[in-house]
Design an enzyme around this catalytic site. Sequence first.
Site, PDB file in Angstrom:
ATOM      1  N   ASP A 226       6.657 -67.777  58.349  1.00 19.27           N
ATOM      2  CA  ASP A 226       7.948 -67.365  57.792  1.00 19.27           C
ATOM      3  C   ASP A 226       8.808 -66.784  58.923  1.00 19.27           C
ATOM      4  O   ASP A 226       8.867 -67.356  59.999  1.00 19.27           O
ATOM      5  CB  ASP A 226       7.709 -66.367  56.642  1.00 19.27           C
ATOM      6  CG  ASP A 226       8.944 -66.173  55.764  1.00 19.27           C
ATOM      7  OD1 ASP A 226       9.114 -66.930  54.805  1.00 19.27           O
ATOM      8  OD2 ASP A 226       9.741 -65.257  56.049  1.00 19.27           O
ATOM      9  N   TYR A 374      18.450 -62.366  56.416  1.00 12.56           N
ATOM     10  CA  TYR A 374      18.914 -63.740  56.185  1.00 12.56           C
ATOM     11  C   TYR A 374      20.376 -63.882  56.591  1.00 12.56           C
ATOM     12  O   TYR A 374      20.773 -64.873  57.205  1.00 12.56           O
ATOM     13  CB  TYR A 374      18.720 -64.125  54.718  1.00 12.56           C
ATOM     14  CG  TYR A 374      17.278 -64.385  54.358  1.00 12.56           C
ATOM     15  CD1 TYR A 374      16.786 -65.689  54.268  1.00 12.56           C
ATOM     16  CD2 TYR A 374      16.397 -63.337  54.134  1.00 12.56           C
ATOM     17  CE1 TYR A 374      15.459 -65.929  53.956  1.00 12.56           C
ATOM     18  CE2 TYR A 374      15.067 -63.567  53.827  1.00 12.56           C
ATOM     19  CZ  TYR A 374      14.605 -64.868  53.749  1.00 12.56           C
ATOM     20  OH  TYR A 374      13.284 -65.100  53.456  1.00 12.56           O
ATOM     21  N   HIS A 431       2.132 -70.837  51.627  1.00 19.16           N
ATOM     22  CA  HIS A 431       3.046 -70.135  52.519  1.00 19.16           C
ATOM     23  C   HIS A 431       2.475 -68.838  53.077  1.00 19.16           C
ATOM     24  O   HIS A 431       2.681 -68.506  54.243  1.00 19.16           O
ATOM     25  CB  HIS A 431       4.343 -69.851  51.761  1.00 19.16           C
ATOM     26  CG  HIS A 431       5.422 -69.257  52.594  1.00 19.16           C
ATOM     27  ND1 HIS A 431       6.104 -69.981  53.545  1.00 19.16           N
ATOM     28  CD2 HIS A 431       5.939 -68.001  52.644  1.00 19.16           C
ATOM     29  CE1 HIS A 431       7.005 -69.197  54.134  1.00 19.16           C
ATOM     30  NE2 HIS A 431       6.922 -67.992  53.603  1.00 19.16           N
TER      31      HIS A 431
END
EC number: 3.3.2.9
Length: 455
Positions: A226, A374, A431
């Site tokens: 990630d 983000y 993930h």
Amino acid sequence: MWLELLLASVLGLVIYWFVSRDKEETLPLEDGWWGPGSKPSAREDESIRPFKVETSDEEIKDLHHRIDGFRASPPLEGSRFHYGFNSSYLKKVVSYWRNEFDWRKQVETLNQYPHFKTKIEGLDIHFIHVKPPQLPSGRTPKPLLMVHGWPGSFYEFYKIIPLLTDPKAHGLSDEHVFEVICPSIPGYGFSEASSKKGFNTVATARIFYKLMSRLGFQKFYIQGGDWGSLICTNMAQLVPNHVKGLHLNMAFISRSLYTLTPLLGPRFGRFLGYTERDIELLYPFKEKVFYSIMRESGYLHIQATKPDTVGCALNDSPVGLAAYILEKFSTWTKSEYRDLEDGGLERKFSLEDLLTNIMIYWTTGTIVSSQRFYKENMGQGIMVHRHERMKVFVPTGYSAFPSEILHAPEKWVKVKYPKLISYSYMERGGHFAAFEEPKLLAQDIRKFVSLAELQ
């Protein structure tokens, strides 16, 4: 048929020309100040201070008060996890959280490893530092930095750490014994959030390099998934001479014509060198790539544009925070879990572990600052940052977990990482690799290090 072959050949030559231009360059190692106000003239305190996770009656009382005020909306009939977190199952999670989950006990679990803090570029950086309990005679441990992502935390690594620091006690060879450092990304958990705009993965990478240097490590291994994969990639671009090896379980690959070739279909894929396993994981393309990205990226658009708005709600409601985060631990672990009433959450994780991760966000009030990451990295667009256009020239290993949101074939990874020396199709997992399949990931890290030390 001949026209198809000709088109594929031309495309192959274009790709070969594009990927063969290996220009070795590094990112400039600059400096920054992310604390409040202007940078003081006095030298920054570089001391490393022990830290302990703590809680209080007031903290737990406030949590329970907010949980008791939860207002549930009934789910649509047969909706399962297709509309997001199913509120019928959420009631079970909330009941466990309120009546059975023992946060004091989990605080003790968090404190089983040594925690520290140190000031870097104006921010208080939190990390755990775990040394091997024993070493074979005449051996020194290999320093390994492991970096988490969103919506995870340093706690993701708690089950993999003993496999790396004390392998013999867990049925593994002691050929490689690691000293593991797991920092919290600034703005996540116990690491202070930036007071300034623009704090991105490159700034984080520089801070983590300074952390490793402050700990006395001149050469070290790094691992991430990630955001951790991009932070570690940036570290390799900033200080390649200090990175002995880079291991990833996710890759950010945008500047590659190879990523467009699946559109030509599986027959062309085989012609262009994709393996049968790649074909299985990429096709049918519409479902496994296009629809999958559309389903799982809604949060990204929000957080890359206006993170503070949704963050206000999540920072005020523990149940809302849990639903928002735990939904990712369902479908990012396996997309088919959206067909289950409980999202398959307890098939790979315990509610105790999942809620411990939630509590790290809740008690520190860092959901908003974590979401801003983000905005800082994607808010200006794709391919606008220099590091996105740069390759990485350190020995690299990659674990391709089959249930990752988007499969990255070896062909794609090698474009960005020309010194890819290890690429593994993992047996299972998604993930949150270290959290879900710690032994598989530990074994692949060890395999990669064996190859890296032969270079």
